[in-house]
Motif scaffolding. Structure first.
Motif, PDB file in Angstrom:
ATOM      1  N   SER A  48       0.832  -1.205   0.000  1.00 13.97           N
ATOM      2  CA  SER A  48       0.000   0.000   0.000  1.00 13.97           C
ATOM      3  C   SER A  48       0.863   1.250   0.000  1.00 13.97           C
ATOM      4  O   SER A  48       0.522   2.263  -0.630  1.00 13.97           O
ATOM      5  CB  SER A  48      -0.926   0.004   1.216  1.00 13.97           C
ATOM      6  OG  SER A  48      -1.838  -1.070   1.132  1.00 13.97           O
ATOM      7  N   LEU A  51       1.923   1.944  -3.452  1.00 16.68           N
ATOM      8  CA  LEU A  51       0.824   2.540  -4.228  1.00 16.68           C
ATOM      9  C   LEU A  51       0.628   4.010  -3.860  1.00 16.68           C
ATOM     10  O   LEU A  51       0.337   4.837  -4.725  1.00 16.68           O
ATOM     11  CB  LEU A  51      -0.486   1.780  -3.987  1.00 16.68           C
ATOM     12  CG  LEU A  51      -0.705   0.482  -4.757  1.00 16.68           C
ATOM     13  CD1 LEU A  51      -2.171   0.089  -4.722  1.00 16.68           C
ATOM     14  CD2 LEU A  51      -0.231   0.611  -6.196  1.00 16.68           C
ATOM     15  N   SER A  52       0.789   4.338  -2.564  1.00 19.34           N
ATOM     16  CA  SER A  52       0.554   5.724  -2.164  1.00 19.34           C
ATOM     17  C   SER A  52       1.647   6.646  -2.700  1.00 19.34           C
ATOM     18  O   SER A  52       1.396   7.820  -2.937  1.00 19.34           O
ATOM     19  CB  SER A  52       0.412   5.841  -0.650  1.00 19.34           C
ATOM     20  OG  SER A  52       1.673   5.677  -0.042  1.00 19.34           O
ATOM     21  N   PHE A  90      -8.183   5.410  -8.693  1.00 24.47           N
ATOM     22  CA  PHE A  90      -7.899   4.584  -7.520  1.00 24.47           C
ATOM     23  C   PHE A  90      -9.083   3.695  -7.177  1.00 24.47           C
ATOM     24  O   PHE A  90     -10.229   4.122  -7.225  1.00 24.47           O
ATOM     25  CB  PHE A  90      -7.598   5.462  -6.304  1.00 24.47           C
ATOM     26  CG  PHE A  90      -6.469   6.425  -6.535  1.00 24.47           C
ATOM     27  CD1 PHE A  90      -5.159   6.026  -6.329  1.00 24.47           C
ATOM     28  CD2 PHE A  90      -6.722   7.718  -6.975  1.00 24.47           C
ATOM     29  CE1 PHE A  90      -4.115   6.910  -6.546  1.00 24.47           C
ATOM     30  CE2 PHE A  90      -5.687   8.597  -7.189  1.00 24.47           C
ATOM     31  CZ  PHE A  90      -4.374   8.198  -6.987  1.00 24.47           C
ATOM     32  N   PHE A  92      -9.990   0.860  -3.957  1.00 20.75           N
ATOM     33  CA  PHE A  92      -9.480   0.353  -2.684  1.00 20.75           C
ATOM     34  C   PHE A  92     -10.248  -0.898  -2.264  1.00 20.75           C
ATOM     35  O   PHE A  92     -11.291  -1.233  -2.828  1.00 20.75           O
ATOM     36  CB  PHE A  92      -9.600   1.419  -1.601  1.00 20.75           C
ATOM     37  CG  PHE A  92      -9.036   2.742  -2.027  1.00 20.75           C
ATOM     38  CD1 PHE A  92      -7.660   2.948  -2.047  1.00 20.75           C
ATOM     39  CD2 PHE A  92      -9.871   3.772  -2.445  1.00 20.75           C
ATOM     40  CE1 PHE A  92      -7.131   4.159  -2.459  1.00 20.75           C
ATOM     41  CE2 PHE A  92      -9.351   4.993  -2.841  1.00 20.75           C
ATOM     42  CZ  PHE A  92      -7.978   5.179  -2.862  1.00 20.75           C
ATOM     43  N   ARG A  94     -11.892  -1.351   0.523  1.00 17.05           N
ATOM     44  CA  ARG A  94     -13.243  -0.892   0.849  1.00 17.05           C
ATOM     45  C   ARG A  94     -13.646   0.089  -0.241  1.00 17.05           C
ATOM     46  O   ARG A  94     -12.824   0.775  -0.824  1.00 17.05           O
ATOM     47  CB  ARG A  94     -13.262  -0.241   2.231  1.00 17.05           C
ATOM     48  CG  ARG A  94     -13.308  -1.293   3.348  1.00 17.05           C
ATOM     49  CD  ARG A  94     -13.284  -0.636   4.710  1.00 17.05           C
ATOM     50  NE  ARG A  94     -14.273   0.438   4.774  1.00 17.05           N
ATOM     51  CZ  ARG A  94     -14.194   1.446   5.638  1.00 17.05           C
ATOM     52  NH1 ARG A  94     -13.177   1.517   6.460  1.00 17.05           N
ATOM     53  NH2 ARG A  94     -15.124   2.375   5.646  1.00 17.05           N
ATOM     54  N   PHE A  96     -15.587   2.801  -0.282  1.00 18.29           N
ATOM     55  CA  PHE A  96     -15.604   4.236  -0.015  1.00 18.29           C
ATOM     56  C   PHE A  96     -16.577   4.999  -0.904  1.00 18.29           C
ATOM     57  O   PHE A  96     -16.218   5.986  -1.538  1.00 18.29           O
ATOM     58  CB  PHE A  96     -14.212   4.852  -0.141  1.00 18.29           C
ATOM     59  CG  PHE A  96     -13.284   4.394   0.930  1.00 18.29           C
ATOM     60  CD1 PHE A  96     -13.568   4.652   2.267  1.00 18.29           C
ATOM     61  CD2 PHE A  96     -12.142   3.684   0.623  1.00 18.29           C
ATOM     62  CE1 PHE A  96     -12.721   4.217   3.264  1.00 18.29           C
ATOM     63  CE2 PHE A  96     -11.286   3.245   1.616  1.00 18.29           C
ATOM     64  CZ  PHE A  96     -11.578   3.512   2.942  1.00 18.29           C
ATOM     65  N   ASP A 171      -5.869  -1.346  -4.825  1.00 19.73           N
ATOM     66  CA  ASP A 171      -5.280  -1.942  -3.627  1.00 19.73           C
ATOM     67  C   ASP A 171      -6.244  -2.988  -3.064  1.00 19.73           C
ATOM     68  O   ASP A 171      -7.219  -2.647  -2.413  1.00 19.73           O
ATOM     69  CB  ASP A 171      -4.999  -0.849  -2.587  1.00 19.73           C
ATOM     70  CG  ASP A 171      -4.082  -1.342  -1.476  1.00 19.73           C
ATOM     71  OD1 ASP A 171      -3.741  -2.543  -1.478  1.00 19.73           O
ATOM     72  OD2 ASP A 171      -3.720  -0.517  -0.613  1.00 19.73           O
TER      73      ASP A 171
ATOM     74  N   LEU B 336     -10.918  10.596   0.560  1.00 18.57           N
ATOM     75  CA  LEU B 336     -11.300  10.136  -0.769  1.00 18.57           C
ATOM     76  C   LEU B 336     -11.339  11.303  -1.760  1.00 18.57           C
ATOM     77  O   LEU B 336     -10.839  11.199  -2.890  1.00 18.57           O
ATOM     78  CB  LEU B 336     -12.680   9.477  -0.683  1.00 18.57           C
ATOM     79  CG  LEU B 336     -13.187   8.895  -1.984  1.00 18.57           C
ATOM     80  CD1 LEU B 336     -12.409   7.632  -2.304  1.00 18.57           C
ATOM     81  CD2 LEU B 336     -14.671   8.598  -1.891  1.00 18.57           C
ATOM     82  N   MET B 429      -6.452   3.819   2.524  1.00 18.36           N
ATOM     83  CA  MET B 429      -5.829   2.521   2.279  1.00 18.36           C
ATOM     84  C   MET B 429      -5.710   1.713   3.548  1.00 18.36           C
ATOM     85  O   MET B 429      -5.545   0.505   3.507  1.00 18.36           O
ATOM     86  CB  MET B 429      -4.431   2.720   1.714  1.00 18.36           C
ATOM     87  CG  MET B 429      -4.485   3.348   0.352  1.00 18.36           C
ATOM     88  SD  MET B 429      -2.845   3.626  -0.237  1.00 18.36           S
ATOM     89  CE  MET B 429      -3.015   3.033  -1.895  1.00 18.36           C
ATOM     90  N   ARG B 430      -5.793   2.412   4.677  1.00 16.54           N
ATOM     91  CA  ARG B 430      -5.557   1.706   5.935  1.00 16.54           C
ATOM     92  C   ARG B 430      -6.840   1.555   6.734  1.00 16.54           C
ATOM     93  O   ARG B 430      -6.815   1.035   7.830  1.00 16.54           O
ATOM     94  CB  ARG B 430      -4.521   2.453   6.762  1.00 16.54           C
ATOM     95  CG  ARG B 430      -3.317   2.850   5.941  1.00 16.54           C
ATOM     96  CD  ARG B 430      -2.060   3.018   6.742  1.00 16.54           C
ATOM     97  NE  ARG B 430      -0.994   3.507   5.867  1.00 16.54           N
ATOM     98  CZ  ARG B 430      -0.264   2.705   5.101  1.00 16.54           C
ATOM     99  NH1 ARG B 430      -0.455   1.408   5.094  1.00 16.54           N
ATOM    100  NH2 ARG B 430       0.659   3.225   4.321  1.00 16.54           N
TER     101      ARG B 430
END
Ligand SMILES: Nc1ncnc2c1ncn2[C@@H]1O[C@H](COP(=O)(O)OP(=O)(O)OP(=O)(O)O)[C@@H](O)[C@H]1O
Ligand SMILES: [Mg+2]
Lengths: 230, 431
Positions: A48, A51-52, A90, A92, A94, A96, A171, B336, B429-430
């Protein structure tokens, strides 16, 4: 031909604790348009984090990051935001999605970000096209609460695609989905490479990784490429 | 230009989506702020009303701000004629002189000897006195008349309409008309304190004035509020002069002589010169109640504003609390939005704008409520509190409310805005 992305000796050190920890240790990587890459590795290996750095959420401590030949290793935040909007998409683990917005509004969110302005009708056309691309145009008016996990993740992919990015970063996008749904999501992701978008997929799933053009291993911040034999 | 408007439009959409998805929260922060802004507006308006009330009373006693007041004392018998001839027929100066008058049954002592208020608020006036050129002494018991149906008033004789300088409030009937021929029967206007007396005691109308050639029959034509506790009656000087000789009419020994003038009138110079020729030095001053009161009012306003500020602070704490909680809830949304390229300054601006809009809406609401409250107050209490009549909502209270709303919005939105801008994108991401 210049690489779309060219990382050289990227190092990321986590400070603020008793002793600094190296999360990314001299990562070098070239990515070309239309390529698909899988990054695998143990939990905590730095996937991760990589990726960031790639997605300009964060800057590397050492090394250079060239995007289409331009050095963006030390980019100020204002310009990084602009690049995230124009070059990157992007997805992820989750999804979001904002629960008070419909699927279409969630996708439109990437267009309503203060970077340029599209009139309402054009915006709607782009949103519907993106939703159609991932096969859920019929759910445009639904709110996330009334969609399955796979559907929600595809809304998130549509959101990532609506600005037609050059690089799609994902991700563990199937981490919260069952195998079948996960396969559908990977299909949707992989389809973007056909029009020259590079796909970088972080995954724990061997099968999904095997479907990518290149396979990379991250181990304690060190990236190594496995030659794919096929 | 296009880019700016794109940002502004994005901000508008994001902000409205935010407010719409959190109606209850927005309402909550408005409630907490509403009381604070209301307190500021009420204090500011209250201070303006108090100032107005205070000044209104001072105006009755002292005269309107800017009035030139000349007090005259002296023994020359020429004094009366000099004053009256100088101001006669002028619209920019009025002379007034006071004297004792007893209205009622002949041959009795007035119920309120000494012209004290009829409600007894001045206490026992003591034994009856008599005064003449040699001074005052107690009346011998034999000469004390029995108390009877009579009321003692201070009689104020006027050479012109004094209301230009002292805005006496009409209560009933009419005010003195100075444009007509002087009547032989003096027309009297009572003040409220005197009117009360004549309501309580049915007195036969006959008026005794010290030094008058005969007792006269007064005509009561109206009642005014002059702000005085003491029973008073107002009369045209030229009507009184049929009965009272000029030397007694304006006799500084026996009465108060005062000339009220418009600032800048030549009367001041001319009259002063004439009086000095008689060996009298007039005391001249200009009424400036507002300025005299300013310090006292400023202090009062400060104290109340400090209290209102405290209430406002609680409101700010409320909006801040709600704002921080909201940002806490929206961490993922903001991360986001940053991931999809929304600049952090825009996000901070949206959070700030949301609280600012909340603050301004609240201020508008509080001001609206205050304006309505004031209208209600004026309609309900305007009758008994004349200074409220025709009173407009003080604009500075409105301005104070808007400023309070803005300050609250900035204070309450600033910290959440900074928080929002500082949310790391990697949060997504976390999570
Ligand atoms: N903000 C942070 N605070 C503390 N530790 C961090 C932070 N970011 C990364 N790390 C640490 O850096 C290391 C790499 O994290 P990263 O999230 O990149 O791993 P990952 O390979 O994605 O793991 P996973 O497969 O579990 O998602 C981990 O040991 C993690 O604890
Ligand atoms: Mg990870």
């Amino acid at each position: 031909m210049t690489a779309l992305i060219q990382l050289t000796g990227i190092t990321k050190v986590l400070k603020g604790q008793e002793q600094p920890r190296t999360i990314l240790d001299g990562v070098s990587l070239d990515v070309h348009p239309g390529e698909s890459l899988a990054i695998v590795g143990r939990s905590g290996s730095g996937k991760s984090t990589l990726l960031s750095v790639l997605g300009l959420f964060d800057r590397p401590d050492q090394g250079t990051y060239l995007l289409s030949g331009t050095d963006i290793s030390r980019l100020p935040e204002r310009r990084a935001a602009k690049l995230r909007s124009s070059h990157f998409g992007f997805v992820f683990q989750r999804f979001f999605l904002l629960k008070h917005l419909t699927a279409a509004q969630n996708v439109a969110m990437a267009l309503v970000n203060g970077q340029g302005w599209l009139p309402r009708r054009q915006r709607r056309a782009r949103v519907m096209q993106a939703l159609d691309e991932v096969g859920i145009a019929h759910l445009a008016k639904n709110r996330p609460a009334r969609m399955s996990g796979g559907e929600q993740q595809r809304v998130a992919i549509a959101r990532a695609l609506v600005r037609e990015p050059r690089i799609l970063l994902a991700d563990e996008p199937t981490g919260a989905l069952d195998t079948e749904t996960g396969t559908l999501v990977i299909d949707a992701l992989q389809s973007v490479t056909a029009r020259g978008c590079a796909l970088i997929l972080v995954t724990h799933d061997r099968d999904h990784a095997a479907r990518m053009g290149r396979l990379l291993h991250l181990d304690a911040g060190v990236l190594t490429e496995q030659l794919v034999t096929s | 230009m296009m880019r700016l408007s794109g940002r502004a439009r994005s901000a508008l959409i994001i902000g409205l989506q935010g407010i719409r998805s959190r109606k209850t929260r927005t309402l909550l922060s408005m409630v907490s702020l509403f009381l604070g802004v209301l307190a500021v507006v009420v204090v500011q308006a209250g201070a303006s009303i108090a100032e107005r009330a205070l000044l209104a009373d001072m105006e009755l006693f002292e005269g309107l701000d800017g009035t030139v007041v000349m007090d005259i004392g002296g023994t020359s018998p020429q004094l009366g004629p000099v004053v009256t001839t100088t101001v006669a027929g002028r619209s920019d100066a009025v002379a007034m002189t006071g004297m004792q008058a007893i209205i009622g049954e002949p041959g009795v002592r007035p119920v309120n000897e000494g012209g004290v208020p009829l409600d007894g608020s001045w206490g026992d006036p003591g034994p009856p006195m008599t005064c003449d050129e040699t001074g005052c002494r107690e009346l011998p018991a034999a000469e004390i008349q029995p108390k009877g149906q009579a009321i003692e008033v201070r009689l104020t004789a006027l050479t012109g309409d004094v209301r230009k300088y002292r805005p006496y409030r009409p209560q009933s009937g009419e005010w003195l008309d100075f444009s007509t021929m002087p009547s032989l029967a003096p027309r009297l206007v009572l003040n409220k304190a005197a009117a009360v007396g004549f309501e309580q005691y049915q007195v036969p109308a006959e008026m005794r004035v010290t030094g008058a050639s005969a007792n006269m029959t007064p005509h009561f034509i109206g009642v005014v509020d002059d702000g005085d506790q003491q029973p008073r009656a107002y009369v045209r000087l030229d009507e009184l002069s049929h009965w009272v000789p000029a030397a007694r009419l304006i006799d500084p020994n026996m009465s108060e002589v005062r000339v009220l003038m418009t600032a800048g009138t030549p009367v001041e110079q001319v009259l002063s010169a004439k009086l000095r020729a008689l060996g009298v030095e007039p005391m001249v001053r200009t009424v400036n109640s507002r300025e005299d009161q300013e310090e006292q009012l400023a202090l009062m306003r400060l104290v109340f504003l400090a209290m209102a500020g405290l209430v406002l602070l609680i409101g700010v704490a409320g909006i801040l609390n709600v704002g921080l909680a909201t940002v806490g809830e929206r961490v993922e949304e903001f991360a986001l939005r940053r991931a999809v390229g929304t600049p952090r300054t825009l996000l901070a601006g949206i959070v700030l704008a949301e609280t600012l809009i909340t603050g301004l809406l609240t201020a508008a609401l509080a001001i609206g409520v205050s304006v309505l409250g004031m209208k209600a107050l004026v309609t309900l209490a305007g009758g008994s509190q004349p200074f409220l009549q025709g009173m407009e909502f003080p604009w500075d209270a409105g301005v104070a409310g808007v400023i309070a709303g803005l300050i609250a919005g900035v204070l309450g939105g600033f910290v959440p805005a900074i928080r929002a801008a500082g949310i790391p994108i990697a949060t997504v991401m976390r999570a």
